[in-house]
Design a protein around this motif. Structure first.
Motif, PDB file in Angstrom:
ATOM      1  N   VAL A 299       0.844  -1.197   0.000  1.00  0.00           N
ATOM      2  CA  VAL A 299       0.000   0.000   0.000  1.00  0.00           C
ATOM      3  C   VAL A 299       0.884   1.253   0.000  1.00  0.00           C
ATOM      4  N   ALA A 300       1.968   1.228   0.753  1.00  0.00           N
ATOM      5  CA  ALA A 300       2.880   2.380   0.800  1.00  0.00           C
ATOM      6  C   ALA A 300       3.510   2.642  -0.571  1.00  0.00           C
ATOM      7  N   GLU A 301       3.886   1.585  -1.278  1.00  0.00           N
ATOM      8  CA  GLU A 301       4.472   1.750  -2.612  1.00  0.00           C
ATOM      9  C   GLU A 301       3.447   2.321  -3.594  1.00  0.00           C
ATOM     10  N   VAL A 302       2.206   1.850  -3.503  1.00  0.00           N
ATOM     11  CA  VAL A 302       1.150   2.365  -4.369  1.00  0.00           C
ATOM     12  C   VAL A 302       0.912   3.843  -4.062  1.00  0.00           C
ATOM     13  N   ALA A 303       0.876   4.186  -2.785  1.00  0.00           N
ATOM     14  CA  ALA A 303       0.668   5.582  -2.387  1.00  0.00           C
ATOM     15  C   ALA A 303       1.777   6.469  -2.948  1.00  0.00           C
ATOM     16  N   ASP A 304       3.016   6.002  -2.899  1.00  0.00           N
ATOM     17  CA  ASP A 304       4.144   6.763  -3.457  1.00  0.00           C
ATOM     18  C   ASP A 304       3.986   6.944  -4.965  1.00  0.00           C
ATOM     19  N   MET A 305       3.627   5.866  -5.651  1.00  0.00           N
ATOM     20  CA  MET A 305       3.454   5.925  -7.110  1.00  0.00           C
ATOM     21  C   MET A 305       2.375   6.917  -7.514  1.00  0.00           C
ATOM     22  N   MET A 306       1.278   6.914  -6.757  1.00  0.00           N
ATOM     23  CA  MET A 306       0.126   7.735  -7.103  1.00  0.00           C
ATOM     24  C   MET A 306       0.192   9.126  -6.476  1.00  0.00           C
ATOM     25  N   ARG A 307       1.180   9.344  -5.611  1.00  0.00           N
ATOM     26  CA  ARG A 307       1.326  10.624  -4.895  1.00  0.00           C
ATOM     27  C   ARG A 307       0.079  10.949  -4.065  1.00  0.00           C
ATOM     28  N   VAL A 308      -0.407   9.915  -3.351  1.00  0.00           N
ATOM     29  CA  VAL A 308      -1.550  10.076  -2.452  1.00  0.00           C
ATOM     30  C   VAL A 308      -1.190   9.448  -1.107  1.00  0.00           C
ATOM     31  N   SER A 309      -2.060   9.601  -0.132  1.00  0.00           N
ATOM     32  CA  SER A 309      -1.808   9.005   1.177  1.00  0.00           C
ATOM     33  C   SER A 309      -2.128   7.510   1.152  1.00  0.00           C
ATOM     34  N   ARG A 310      -1.610   6.791   2.128  1.00  0.00           N
ATOM     35  CA  ARG A 310      -1.928   5.364   2.243  1.00  0.00           C
ATOM     36  C   ARG A 310      -3.415   5.168   2.480  1.00  0.00           C
ATOM     37  N   MET A 311      -4.039   6.088   3.231  1.00  0.00           N
ATOM     38  CA  MET A 311      -5.478   5.979   3.499  1.00  0.00           C
ATOM     39  C   MET A 311      -6.282   6.046   2.202  1.00  0.00           C
ATOM     40  N   THR A 312      -5.855   6.877   1.258  1.00  0.00           N
ATOM     41  CA  THR A 312      -6.532   6.961  -0.030  1.00  0.00           C
ATOM     42  C   THR A 312      -6.454   5.628  -0.763  1.00  0.00           C
ATOM     43  N   VAL A 313      -5.298   4.968  -0.699  1.00  0.00           N
ATOM     44  CA  VAL A 313      -5.148   3.654  -1.334  1.00  0.00           C
ATOM     45  C   VAL A 313      -6.074   2.645  -0.662  1.00  0.00           C
ATOM     46  N   TYR A 314      -6.128   2.654   0.678  1.00  0.00           N
ATOM     47  CA  TYR A 314      -7.034   1.745   1.388  1.00  0.00           C
ATOM     48  C   TYR A 314      -8.482   2.001   0.982  1.00  0.00           C
ATOM     49  N   ARG A 315      -8.862   3.257   0.822  1.00  0.00           N
ATOM     50  CA  ARG A 315     -10.234   3.578   0.402  1.00  0.00           C
ATOM     51  C   ARG A 315     -10.521   3.024  -0.989  1.00  0.00           C
ATOM     52  N   LEU A 316      -9.560   3.161  -1.905  1.00  0.00           N
ATOM     53  CA  LEU A 316      -9.736   2.627  -3.258  1.00  0.00           C
ATOM     54  C   LEU A 316      -9.891   1.108  -3.228  1.00  0.00           C
ATOM     55  N   VAL A 317      -9.103   0.446  -2.385  1.00  0.00           N
ATOM     56  CA  VAL A 317      -9.178  -1.015  -2.263  1.00  0.00           C
ATOM     57  C   VAL A 317     -10.537  -1.423  -1.698  1.00  0.00           C
ATOM     58  N   HIS A 318     -10.950  -0.785  -0.609  1.00  0.00           N
ATOM     59  CA  HIS A 318     -12.216  -1.159   0.031  1.00  0.00           C
ATOM     60  C   HIS A 318     -13.427  -0.812  -0.828  1.00  0.00           C
ATOM     61  N   ALA A 319     -13.301   0.204  -1.683  1.00  0.00           N
ATOM     62  CA  ALA A 319     -14.401   0.578  -2.584  1.00  0.00           C
ATOM     63  C   ALA A 319     -14.459  -0.327  -3.808  1.00  0.00           C
ATOM     64  N   GLY A 320     -13.443  -1.170  -3.986  1.00  0.00           N
ATOM     65  CA  GLY A 320     -13.421  -2.064  -5.136  1.00  0.00           C
ATOM     66  C   GLY A 320     -12.869  -1.419  -6.397  1.00  0.00           C
ATOM     67  N   GLU A 321     -12.334  -0.208  -6.283  1.00  0.00           N
ATOM     68  CA  GLU A 321     -11.784   0.481  -7.446  1.00  0.00           C
ATOM     69  C   GLU A 321     -10.361   0.030  -7.769  1.00  0.00           C
ATOM     70  N   LEU A 322      -9.702  -0.557  -6.778  1.00  0.00           N
ATOM     71  CA  LEU A 322      -8.336  -1.038  -6.954  1.00  0.00           C
ATOM     72  C   LEU A 322      -8.263  -2.458  -6.400  1.00  0.00           C
ATOM     73  N   PRO A 323      -8.071  -3.451  -7.268  1.00  0.00           N
ATOM     74  CA  PRO A 323      -8.017  -4.832  -6.783  1.00  0.00           C
ATOM     75  C   PRO A 323      -6.784  -5.067  -5.921  1.00  0.00           C
ATOM     76  N   ALA A 324      -6.956  -5.869  -4.894  1.00  0.00           N
ATOM     77  CA  ALA A 324      -5.843  -6.184  -3.997  1.00  0.00           C
ATOM     78  C   ALA A 324      -6.056  -7.565  -3.403  1.00  0.00           C
ATOM     79  N   ILE A 325      -4.965  -8.144  -2.978  1.00  0.00           N
ATOM     80  CA  ILE A 325      -4.995  -9.446  -2.325  1.00  0.00           C
ATOM     81  C   ILE A 325      -4.592  -9.228  -0.879  1.00  0.00           C
ATOM     82  N   ARG A 326      -5.315  -9.846   0.018  1.00  0.00           N
ATOM     83  CA  ARG A 326      -5.010  -9.684   1.436  1.00  0.00           C
ATOM     84  C   ARG A 326      -4.124 -10.828   1.909  1.00  0.00           C
TER      85      ARG A 326
END
Length: 70
Positions: free
Chosen positions: A13-40
């Motif tokens: 999540v931290a690497e994705v946040a760096d790539m996208m220039r957003v916070s880690r929380m924004t990445v978590y929101r995208l994952v939980h909203a289903g906009e960004l697929p992720a594996i737990r």
């Protein structure tokens, strides 16, 4: 259309946040909203790099579409 798992690169999540220039929380929101697929894995998530690239391409093309119509 099966992908060989050895060819898939997973990002934290931290690497994705760096790539996208957003916070880690924004990445978590995208994952939980289903906009960004992720594996737990346990308590952490891993995101396929290709999914990040696809999300960024989609966002970029939508932005350019808005700019063109203005």
């Amino acid at each position: 259309m099966a992908h060989d798992l050895k060819d898939v690169r997973f990002l934290t999540v931290a690497e994705v946040a760096d790539m996208m220039r957003v916070s880690r929380m924004t990445v978590y929101r995208l994952v939980h909203a289903g906009e960004l697929p992720a594996i737990r894995f346990g308590r952490s998530f891993r995101v396929p790099e290709s999914a990040v690239e696809q999300l960024l391409q989609t966002a970029t093309s939508q932005e350019s579409g808005v700019a063109d119509s203005a």
